[in-house]
Design a protein around this motif. Structure first.
Motif, PDB file in Angstrom:
ATOM      1  N   ALA A  64      -6.093   2.275  -0.429  1.00 14.89           N
ATOM      2  CA  ALA A  64      -4.945   2.569   0.425  1.00 14.89           C
ATOM      3  C   ALA A  64      -3.674   2.199  -0.316  1.00 14.89           C
ATOM      4  N   LYS A 111      -0.610   5.055   3.131  1.00  9.71           N
ATOM      5  CA  LYS A 111      -0.377   4.494   4.454  1.00  9.71           C
ATOM      6  C   LYS A 111       1.052   4.717   4.934  1.00  9.71           C
ATOM      7  N   CYS A 159      -3.021  -2.561   2.562  1.00 10.31           N
ATOM      8  CA  CYS A 159      -3.090  -1.675   1.401  1.00 10.31           C
ATOM      9  C   CYS A 159      -3.550  -2.480   0.193  1.00 10.31           C
TER      10      CYS A 159
END
Length: 677
Positions: free
Chosen positions: A1, A26, A87
């Motif tokens: 991510a 994201k 992330c």
């Protein structure tokens, strides 16, 4: 991510590239409150959250990134918390910086463009022209137009008629200008919260730059050196502009006023391998130093050894000779006739100034103020711990002029050591040092016939013992070349060292060889030199000493002045330095008169003690002496000076123990009459 954060439209382009590569983006965090444009719209259409007017003000995780903290930006500070986004990749962009390096290296000075928020080329000094991205044109259409214009102008300046330009139609996406964001605001003042790194290679932080400003540094060049900003292999390409802006803010001035650091080649780091190319060889880019007589040595079949980067003649084997045969021949020739050694590699330092004698008094253990002009003196140099660091002979050439010699491997360290004390502890002293090791070629002519040889080569010098005593220097000419001749000896024989400018070394060497032909002069190498000096009990620093040896341990109390201070003197009074059971310098002879004692062999007191056995010393030097007809060795033995005539045993790797007698370290001509004749 992934999460992308920045202050310009490149963050949206990067997000689209990541999406195209299959990454899970994201969010895009844009520090600008309003930044409409085609790229921004495309990211939004792809379902990626866009958070404008926000900054990433914290990163969380251990060995890798786990999440980031998003805060509302309020000018130079942060406001309310917005979100915490999970992330494992954070991509950051602070804008673009043109590669102005060639412009700057040609003499131009970059100027700061307030609109583009970057340094761009200023007025050209040489025949140089920057175009496109290197001039701050980051739009494709603008780049193409600028490049075409620059090419046409260059053609005209070189006498060509440029071809008609073709207008290229390039549609650039609609976007918004970048916004200055040199330091992301945090929840704490600079230096009070988590570190805000500017230079990722050297870990230079914003707090370091603020500290430099508080310490009084104003020039970016000084701040760079104080903080190591831009010292990495990227040479500041990643963080220098931010660092300059942080300094400008701390000083309350503009970025243009602060300026840039110096742009030095190369733009792209160049490896040592690329520089050395095919010459790397087995030496791994280690410099090879050769004396002025190197080619003569090579032509006469010498075997070289590496000593402090120098190629030193090791021994000169004749057809069918082993190394031992050659060394024995060289030693006997020197003891019974005359030999010649290339001694050019010894360190040489020229010392000049009204405080030269006092400086030598402070770094040597013995006194120097009363040394006469034209006289030589042997000296020991100690570290602050009182241990022997180096040795050599220094000669007084004039009232305020001395010529120091050091060990081959210790030359650079000794010069650095002296400069350190002069510059940091005794800056008031008027004395100056110059390394002249490469300036002089030195040939040592040694043996009973040495005087007869040098008399034929030199003119303007009276070589009689009355006019030219031991440990003195005379100036004259050698083979027509201005020369300094020193009467000093490392062999224990009558010897002279001829010093001439290095460019004449080969010529003078050949003249000495020609003059010595009737006396069967023999060149000898470092191995024979070691044998000759060991027979005389002369030390080699670093071989017979190991950083834990004092002058007393060497039996050299005579060289330690009791009437002056010198470096290391106070350390000599420590209890450990005066205990009776210290390792001390002695000679060793195997009891059978035939066995060579291995260098490095550990010494024990008994032949059959059960292991582990307490060691009482070790062998520092070991050679076969052709002059004496048997092996000899030098060693450091606990309490050795008080154990003359005693016995120790040398342990070998194959389990044998060689019975040895402890003797004085001088095996040949104990009273030194031969070298003083």
């Amino acid at each position: 991510a992934a999460l992308v954060f920045g202050n310009n439209d490149a963050i949206y382009r990067t997000a689209l590239y990541l999406l195209r590569a299959g990454a899970d983006v994201k969010a895009v965090v844009d520090s600008r409150a309003s930044a409409d444009g085609d790229l921004r719209d495309a990211v939004g259409s792809a379902g990626v959250a866009v958070k404008q007017g926000c900054v990433v003000s914290g990163a969380n995780g251990g060995k890798h990134l786990r999440s980031v903290d998003i805060y509302r930006r309020e000018g130079a500070a942060v406001g309310a918390a917005v979100d915490v986004i999970q992330c494992d990749l954070l991509a950051v962009s602070g804008g673009h910086s043109p590669a102005v390096h060639l412009h700057a290296q040609s003499g131009g000075r970059p100027v700061f463009d307030e609109d583009k928020l970057c340094f761009v080329p200023g007025e050209s000094v040489q025949a140089e022209c920057s175009a496109g991205g290197s001039r701050g044109s980051f739009d494709l259409a603008e780049c193409l137009d600028a490049g075409a214009a620059a090419g046409a102008e260059s053609a005209r300046l070189t006498g060509f008629e440029p071809a008609p330009q073709v207008k290229r139609r390039v549609e650039s996406p609609r976007g918004a200008p970048a916004e200055a964001l040199w330091l992301v605001p945090g929840r704490h003042p600079v230096g009070r919260g988590p570190k805000q790194f500017v230079d990722y290679q050297n870990d230079t932080s914003a707090a370091d730059i603020h500290l430099a400003a508080r310490e009084g540094y104003r020039s970016i060049e000084h701040v760079k050196r104080y903080t190591a900003l831009g010292f990495g292999t990227d040479q500041g390409k990643i963080g220098n502009i931010n660092g300059m802006a942080i300094l400008a803010d701390a000083l309350g001035q503009g970025l243009g006023e602060t300026g840039t650091t110096t742009f030095r080649p190369n733009y792209t780091p160049v490896t040592f391998g690329a520089i050395a190319a095919r010459d790397v060889g087995p030496d791994l880019f280690d410099p090879v130093r050769k004396t002025a007589m190197h080619e003569w040595h090579a032509a006469h079949g010498v075997m070289f050894e590496n000593v402090g980067q120098w190629k030193r003649p090791w021994y000169y084997p004749k057809s069918g000779e082993s190394m031992r045969d050659a060394v024995n021949r060289e030693c006997l020739a020197t003891r019974n006739g005359v030999g010649i050694l290339d001694a050019s590699t010894l360190g040489k330092i020229d010392i000049v100034g009204p405080d030269a004698a006092e400086f030598l008094n402070r770094i040597y253990t013995n006194a120097w103020s009363k040394l006469g002009i034209g006289r030589c003196r042997y000296g020991l140099m100690l570290g602050e711990d009182g241990m022997v660091m180096d040795d050599g002979v220094t000669t007084r050439l004039g009232e305020d002029h001395y010529y120091m010699t050091t060990t081959t491997g210790g030359a650079a360290h000794v010069l650095s050591w002296m400069e350190q004390w002069l510059q940091t502890e005794w800056p008031h002293m008027k004395v100056y040092f110059t390394s002249v090791t490469d300036h002089w070629a030195v040939m040592s002519v040694a043996g009973p016939n040495s005087r007869k040889v040098v008399e034929q080569v030199c003119e303007g010098i009276d070589f009689s013992s009355e006019s030219f005593p031991f440990m003195s220097m005379r100036e004259g000419r050698a083979a027509g070349v201005a020369a300094r001749v020193f009467r000093i000896s490392f062999s224990g024989e009558l010897a002279y060292e001829i010093n001439v400018p290095a460019n004449y070394g080969g010529r003078v060497w050949e003249a000495v060889m020609e003059a010595g032909a009737e006396f069967e002069i023999t060149p000898y190498g470092t191995e024979a030199m070691h044998v000759l000096r060991a027979e005389k009990g002369f030390i080699i620093v670093g071989q017979d000493t190991d950083g834990s040896v004092t002058p007393h341990d060497l039996g050299m109390d005579w060289i330690v002045s009791k009437n002056k201070d010198f470096l290391g003197r106070r350390s000599l009074a420590r209890s450990d330095c005066v205990r009776p059971n210290r390792k001390q310098f002695v000679g060793l002879l195997s009891k059978d008169g035939e066995t060579m004692v291995p260098e490095g062999a550990q010494l024990v007191n008994a032949p059959q003690d059960a292991t582990p056995v307490p060691m009482v010393g070790h062998v520092t030097s070991s050679y076969y002496s052709a002059s004496l007809g048997h092996p000899i060795a030098l060693a450091l033995v606990k309490g050795g000076l008080g154990r003359m005539g005693g016995t120790v045993y040398a342990c070998t790797l194959d389990g044998r123990r060689i019975e040895c007698e402890i003797t004085p370290p001088v095996f040949y001509d104990p009273d030194g009459g031969k070298m003083k004749q």
